[in-house]
Scaffold this motif. Sequence first.
Motif, short mmCIF file in Angstrom:
data_model
loop_
_atom_site.label_atom_id
_atom_site.label_comp_id
_atom_site.label_asym_id
_atom_site.label_seq_id
_atom_site.Cartn_x
_atom_site.Cartn_y
_atom_site.Cartn_z
N VAL B 59 -20.03 -23.04 104.15
CA VAL B 59 -20.53 -24.44 103.93
C VAL B 59 -20.00 -25.58 104.41
CG1 VAL B 59 -19.33 -24.47 101.58
CG2 VAL B 59 -21.72 -25.32 101.56
N HIS B 60 -20.43 -26.58 104.18
CA HIS B 60 -19.95 -27.91 104.86
C HIS B 60 -20.16 -28.88 103.68
CE1 HIS B 60 -19.94 -26.87 109.11
NE2 HIS B 60 -21.16 -26.09 108.68
N PHE B 61 -18.98 -28.67 102.49
CA PHE B 61 -19.11 -29.78 101.33
C PHE B 61 -19.00 -31.07 101.95
CE2 PHE B 61 -17.92 -26.05 98.38
CZ PHE B 61 -19.00 -25.87 98.16
N ASP B 62 -18.27 -31.35 102.92
CA ASP B 62 -17.89 -32.80 103.18
C ASP B 62 -19.01 -33.63 103.81
OD1 ASP B 62 -17.59 -31.13 105.67
OD2 ASP B 62 -16.66 -32.52 106.56
N LYS B 63 -20.14 -32.89 104.31
CA LYS B 63 -21.20 -33.54 105.02
C LYS B 63 -22.25 -33.84 103.87
CE LYS B 63 -20.81 -30.93 109.14
NZ LYS B 63 -20.60 -32.01 110.30
N THR B 64 -22.28 -33.42 102.66
CA THR B 64 -23.45 -33.35 101.79
C THR B 64 -23.75 -34.80 101.35
OG1 THR B 64 -24.44 -32.26 100.05
CG2 THR B 64 -22.13 -33.03 99.77
N LEU B 65 -24.98 -35.07 101.17
CA LEU B 65 -25.58 -36.09 100.67
C LEU B 65 -25.85 -36.01 99.01
CD1 LEU B 65 -27.46 -37.46 103.59
CD2 LEU B 65 -25.37 -38.12 102.99
N SER B 294 -22.37 -14.08 104.24
CA SER B 294 -23.46 -15.05 104.25
C SER B 294 -22.82 -16.51 103.69
CB SER B 294 -24.64 -14.64 103.58
OG SER B 294 -25.86 -15.51 104.05
N GLY B 295 -23.45 -17.41 103.82
CA GLY B 295 -23.03 -18.82 103.31
C GLY B 295 -24.69 -19.84 103.31
N SER B 296 -24.28 -20.95 102.79
CA SER B 296 -25.52 -22.12 102.75
C SER B 296 -25.66 -22.81 104.00
CB SER B 296 -25.54 -22.81 101.24
OG SER B 296 -25.47 -21.99 100.19
N ASP B 297 -24.53 -22.93 104.68
CA ASP B 297 -24.29 -23.95 105.76
C ASP B 297 -24.50 -25.40 105.24
OD1 ASP B 297 -24.03 -24.48 108.24
OD2 ASP B 297 -25.86 -23.76 109.20
N GLY B 298 -25.07 -26.05 105.79
CA GLY B 298 -25.46 -27.51 105.28
C GLY B 298 -26.27 -27.46 103.87
#
Lengths: 397, 397
Positions: B59-65, B294-298
């Motif tokens: 996942v990319h938590f730092d990018k989320t809006l 697996s993961g959610s990605d963005g």
Amino acid sequence: MPDHVIRNVRPLGGPAVDVVLDDGRISAMLPAGRAAPDLPVLVDGQGQLLLPALVESHVHFDKTLWTMPWRPNSAGPTRNHRISNEHTVLQNVQVPIAERAGPLIEHCIARGSLYFRSHVDCQTVWGLRHVEAMLAVRERYRHVIDLQLVAFPQGGLLISPGTLDLMKAALDLGVDVVGGIDPAGIDRDPIRHLDTVFQLAAHYRRGIDIHLHDLGELGRWEIERLCDMTQAFGLQGQVVISHAYSLGAFPPADLHGLADRLAALDVAIMTCAPPNVTVPPVAMLRSRGVTVCSGSDGIRDAWSPLGDGDMLERAMLIALRFGWSKDEELAMAFDMVSRGGAKALDIASYGLDAGCPANLLLLPAENIGEAIVNRSLQRTVVSRGRIVARDGVFVGA
Amino acid sequence: MPDHVIRNVRPLGGPAVDVVLDDGRISAMLPAGRAAPDLPVLVDGQGQLLLPALVESHVHFDKTLWTMPWRPNSAGPTRNHRISNEHTVLQNVQVPIAERAGPLIEHCIARGSLYFRSHVDCQTVWGLRHVEAMLAVRERYRHVIDLQLVAFPQGGLLISPGTLDLMKAALDLGVDVVGGIDPAGIDRDPIRHLDTVFQLAAHYRRGIDIHLHDLGELGRWEIERLCDMTQAFGLQGQVVISHAYSLGAFPPADLHGLADRLAALDVAIMTCAPPNVTVPPVAMLRSRGVTVCSGSDGIRDAWSPLGDGDMLERAMLIALRFGWSKDEELAMAFDMVSRGGAKALDIASYGLDAGCPANLLLLPAENIGEAIVNRSLQRTVVSRGRIVARDGVFVGA
């Protein structure tokens, strides 16, 4: 006399309005706060998103195992295995179709769908059992939903003697649409299959909705023949091709000619946008003027235990399938479960215009994109001016 | 002393048990009703399904809006457009990373995930801003979740001078894993990219998790080189290849040799199973002994507004992607968001055995298949013996 008002909702994400309802129809949309203060309030929308009720263009309610305990999928690997597995499964189900399909329909209503096209098995193994059950279900929910039924020869039409008579009987009983299935792949005689289907449609003055799983060149060739027949029988605007996997086997640019032909003949394409097969190039088809819609296909049945019938989830799955993320792309996905479905299913007076039936979905979301992404279950559903679901729960027919 | 009990739950769908907890760990599973009657009851499970807490492997938590108003995706068509679009978007966001990532993590916890691997941008445009923010987020939630951070050179490692120093600084600050990205496609010098990544991992004694979007023969060749380096550096069991789209470009049978090599070197494959690209043949890889997760990605970021972080939904998407419908197939999809993730992320003591941390998900479902299909939001989440989410809502860290 106007009879009710839905206050403070934002149609399609636009500015807030009051929706005045008159005899189950939308009679006016006024800027929020402008509707007469003495009108009885049906819903205080509190700024929620207002959408037209969703359109489920392709489902198989008669096959569902909804409400039943979990049943591991026991089918073999081929389509024929799956068809015969379904016979075994459904022959051993004691719960009547109405007691499975009914609760599933109520679930779908609570998710926001009020327009449905359900294929109904016409197979000699069932006789008219599925047809009669689904006609009764249609009758039971007729005051809430528009439910179209398709006479569907799941096991083949020509290769399964007696099926044609069943389909005629189904149409005589009031089934709405003539179905078909893989004229080459299953029935092994594509021209005779199509000719039979179109003759039926012409005789009964009904539309056609044909399952076409045949892949690659074979499927594309059959779509050309479907166009030939649509033209020959003068059934423009009356034909839906469901699945049409083959259209995903070619570079979209190679299909411009065929797309233009589909558009000219007003033949619609239904895709559930499954991720494990090739699927029609929806954006290209739409850009050439082809009507494209979507559906859930099977929901918790002998083919697969998956499925939910939430058409906002379907829009999300469509967006994922095509890698769509922009607002205009999410709007395309939404169109496939709303206006595109209404056009394919030839539903009159669909939408949010004055005069349309007050068939509405309200939910907390900023706009269509967020409705698809969040899929809030806090949905209010209004059918013909009456609340039929609150907080995502069906509250009565 | 045992301190609490969860009564009457069915682990993985099996017979009902009482789960005795001791100091935040599972100390025993007894047939339901057999736990000592005077033990304080943490949850009365009422026959619900008991699962180990889910694992979000990418996942990319730092990018989320997340938490922000809807933002139409404004990116251009290529990956480079999307990277530069992200710069523009995030530079204009006033809400700090912690106030976006934190609520998203709480949402993910409430959906049942307690183990996470989040890639964190190491780009000169940000300096250490993303790294420092995510280290603080990790600290804030350290009593509830296991959050691994990967130093991720989103904009390239070699082609973007200064990035290597940022990655070293990130690792010095306590980031857990060395990242990488498309050694050929983005960095244009695959051997030097991989050598740099492996040298970093060897120096810091950390694992590696590399984004590999490169397609077809190119991507497959890079996977072979990743195997070479894993062997040369002795990093068996320490390497994850994320996405690995290229493995979906070949008939699975052509990849048996490569799969056997990945298995022998214990190199894991992470796939989000996106439907619009080729994806690794998960069933074949697993059958040859490869760990797959697996993961959610963005999630709701500048790349796409879609995403939810629900790993049961991810399991459904995986099942749809591969056309899986049988119980053993749904169990594979579940494994990818649970035990497979724990193995890939090298998490000790994962699962429902005595001695494992009491990191648990309870929800109403008959079995794993139904949990994936229904995805009930009525989830109770227990972290280290304490309830952290009830009815799908986070109740405190």
